[in-house]
Design a protein around this motif. Structure first.
Motif, PDB file in Angstrom:
ATOM      1  N   LEU A 221       0.852  -1.191   0.000  1.00 54.78           N
ATOM      2  CA  LEU A 221       0.000   0.000   0.000  1.00 54.78           C
ATOM      3  C   LEU A 221       0.891   1.245   0.000  1.00 54.78           C
ATOM      4  O   LEU A 221       2.039   1.203   0.442  1.00 54.78           O
ATOM      5  N   PRO A 222       0.350   2.373  -0.488  1.00 48.45           N
ATOM      6  CA  PRO A 222       1.116   3.626  -0.432  1.00 48.45           C
ATOM      7  C   PRO A 222       1.275   4.104   1.017  1.00 48.45           C
ATOM      8  O   PRO A 222       0.733   3.485   1.932  1.00 48.45           O
ATOM      9  N   SER A 223       1.971   5.225   1.205  1.00 49.78           N
ATOM     10  CA  SER A 223       2.198   5.751   2.559  1.00 49.78           C
ATOM     11  C   SER A 223       0.891   6.111   3.273  1.00 49.78           C
ATOM     12  O   SER A 223      -0.107   6.416   2.626  1.00 49.78           O
ATOM     13  N   PHE A 224       0.932   6.076   4.588  1.00 51.88           N
ATOM     14  CA  PHE A 224      -0.200   6.522   5.413  1.00 51.88           C
ATOM     15  C   PHE A 224       0.315   7.570   6.375  1.00 51.88           C
ATOM     16  O   PHE A 224       1.331   7.330   7.046  1.00 51.88           O
ATOM     17  N   SER A 225      -0.368   8.720   6.463  1.00 47.59           N
ATOM     18  CA  SER A 225       0.055   9.623   7.535  1.00 47.59           C
ATOM     19  C   SER A 225      -0.417   9.044   8.864  1.00 47.59           C
ATOM     20  O   SER A 225       0.277   9.138   9.869  1.00 47.59           O
ATOM     21  N   VAL A 226      -1.596   8.418   8.861  1.00 47.77           N
ATOM     22  CA  VAL A 226      -2.032   7.694  10.052  1.00 47.77           C
ATOM     23  C   VAL A 226      -2.660   6.372   9.629  1.00 47.77           C
ATOM     24  O   VAL A 226      -3.554   6.338   8.795  1.00 47.77           O
ATOM     25  N   TYR A 227      -2.167   5.290  10.189  1.00 51.12           N
ATOM     26  CA  TYR A 227      -2.755   3.966   9.952  1.00 51.12           C
ATOM     27  C   TYR A 227      -3.084   3.402  11.323  1.00 51.12           C
ATOM     28  O   TYR A 227      -2.260   3.435  12.236  1.00 51.12           O
ATOM     29  N   GLN A 228      -4.302   2.903  11.475  1.00 47.91           N
ATOM     30  CA  GLN A 228      -4.725   2.363  12.774  1.00 47.91           C
ATOM     31  C   GLN A 228      -4.386   0.888  12.865  1.00 47.91           C
ATOM     32  O   GLN A 228      -4.890   0.084  12.084  1.00 47.91           O
ATOM     33  N   LEU A 229      -3.514   0.559  13.814  1.00 46.22           N
ATOM     34  CA  LEU A 229      -3.134  -0.841  13.992  1.00 46.22           C
ATOM     35  C   LEU A 229      -3.381  -1.225  15.441  1.00 46.22           C
ATOM     36  O   LEU A 229      -2.753  -0.666  16.343  1.00 46.22           O
ATOM     37  N   HIS A 230      -4.282  -2.141  15.657  1.00 45.19           N
ATOM     38  CA  HIS A 230      -4.643  -2.572  17.013  1.00 45.19           C
ATOM     39  C   HIS A 230      -4.893  -1.364  17.920  1.00 45.19           C
ATOM     40  O   HIS A 230      -4.351  -1.268  19.018  1.00 45.19           O
ATOM     41  N   LYS A 232      -3.805   1.585  17.764  1.00 42.12           N
ATOM     42  CA  LYS A 232      -2.747   2.615  17.844  1.00 42.12           C
ATOM     43  C   LYS A 232      -2.585   3.280  16.489  1.00 42.12           C
ATOM     44  O   LYS A 232      -2.720   2.638  15.457  1.00 42.12           O
ATOM     45  N   ASP A 233      -2.279   4.580  16.520  1.00 39.41           N
ATOM     46  CA  ASP A 233      -2.016   5.294  15.273  1.00 39.41           C
ATOM     47  C   ASP A 233      -0.546   5.144  14.911  1.00 39.41           C
ATOM     48  O   ASP A 233       0.318   5.489  15.709  1.00 39.41           O
ATOM     49  N   ILE A 234      -0.270   4.646  13.723  1.00 35.15           N
ATOM     50  CA  ILE A 234       1.132   4.610  13.287  1.00 35.15           C
ATOM     51  C   ILE A 234       1.267   5.397  11.990  1.00 35.15           C
ATOM     52  O   ILE A 234       0.311   5.544  11.221  1.00 35.15           O
ATOM     53  N   HIS A 235       2.467   5.905  11.788  1.00 32.89           N
ATOM     54  CA  HIS A 235       2.774   6.659  10.583  1.00 32.89           C
ATOM     55  C   HIS A 235       3.601   5.730   9.700  1.00 32.89           C
ATOM     56  O   HIS A 235       4.589   5.171  10.153  1.00 32.89           O
ATOM     57  N   VAL A 236       3.187   5.538   8.463  1.00 31.98           N
ATOM     58  CA  VAL A 236       3.919   4.623   7.582  1.00 31.98           C
ATOM     59  C   VAL A 236       4.372   5.369   6.331  1.00 31.98           C
ATOM     60  O   VAL A 236       3.556   5.662   5.450  1.00 31.98           O
ATOM     61  N   ALA A 237       5.644   5.709   6.274  1.00 30.21           N
ATOM     62  CA  ALA A 237       6.183   6.431   5.118  1.00 30.21           C
ATOM     63  C   ALA A 237       6.877   5.429   4.209  1.00 30.21           C
ATOM     64  O   ALA A 237       7.994   5.004   4.484  1.00 30.21           O
TER      65      ALA A 237
END
Ligand code: OGA
Ligand code: MN
Length: 250
Positions: A221-230, A232-237
């Protein structure tokens, strides 16, 4: 720890005993939207490589990629803006092929061996066969704006294991029930909804087997400024990404 567990299960690299990075961590797999019959056949080992192992691997791969150009990919291709090479270890080359003999090759080979050992010990209860015959690894250098779209790896060229080490950037890999287009498999269930996401930080190892290998497609997947994982908010660049892919022979 029980004394009766076989030594091969306890060992994790040189003089390291079952550390957290040698067990899959379910916190890195999101099953929130998974189809109900999903078999949990995708796992992530976060922090599998040390920083030093990652650096050595990167050095060796970059040395071998050196003269390759990035490929655009054809209009219908699954992958674009990438370079790919086969990554043989010294025991996989025949003597007609030269491998440069500087000292980094040994560290690189040791990391590949350690990864295969861990995969063998993790997968042994899940596989029908006793022996895994490894194909040479591949390295894929995907540029920042390169894409890896949904696909199922060819069932004509490799077996039941797909695993990968992620370097340079973090990403989310999505697995979705595959439609029949990828295989001749008539047991393929069409039209199932849902997906499974794997969070793949740098230095992690993922492994797909079972349904995740054959019945589900995988994509980045492309980048996420915020991705919800369990929760928690994570940033995925997802920037430039280098992956080392492990597959077994048919
Ligand atoms: C592939 C693939 C995933 C990755 O090369 O078929 O799916 O982690 N690669 O680079
Ligand atoms: Mn693939």
């Amino acid at each position: 720890m029980s004394l009766f567990r076989p030594a091969s299960r306890l060992r994790c690299g040189h003089f390291r005993y079952l550390t957290a990075s040698c067990r899959p961590n379910p916190d890195y797999v999101s099953l929130t939207s998974a189809p109900s019959n999903y078999d949990n056949s995708a796992v992530v080992f976060p922090g599998f490589l040390s920083e030093a192992e990652g650096r050595d691997l990167l050095k060796e791969v970059q040395k071998r990629m050196n003269r390759r150009r990035f490929e655009e990919g054809h209009w219908d291709s699954v992958i674009s803006k990438y370079r790919e090479i086969e990554l043989k270890t010294p025991d996989e080359v025949n003597n007609m092929e030269a491998l440069s003999d500087d000292s980094n090759v040994q560290e690189f080979a040791q990391t590949i061996r350690r990864t295969r050992d861990l995969l063998r010990s993790y997968l042994s209860p899940h596989l029908a066969k006793n022996e895994i015959l490894w194909l040479p690894c591949h390295a894929i250098d995907l540029s920042k704006d390169g894409k890896l779209d949904a696909h199922v790896d060819s069932v004509k060229f490799s077996g039941e294991i797909i695993a990968g080490i992620s370097l340079l950037s973090d990403s989310i890999m999505r697995l979705r029930p595959a439609k029949g287009e990828w295989t001749d498999d008539e047991t393929m269930v069409e039209g199932l909804d849902g997906h499974v996401d794997l969070y793949l930080p740098k230095l992690s190892l993922y492994c797909l087997h079972g349904n995740s290998r054959f019945q589900y497609s995988h994509e980045l997947l492309p980048s996420f400024s915020v991705y919800q994982l369990h929760g928690k908010d994570i940033h995925v660049a997802r920037g430039r990404r280098l992956s080392i892919i492990f597959r077994d022979a048919l």
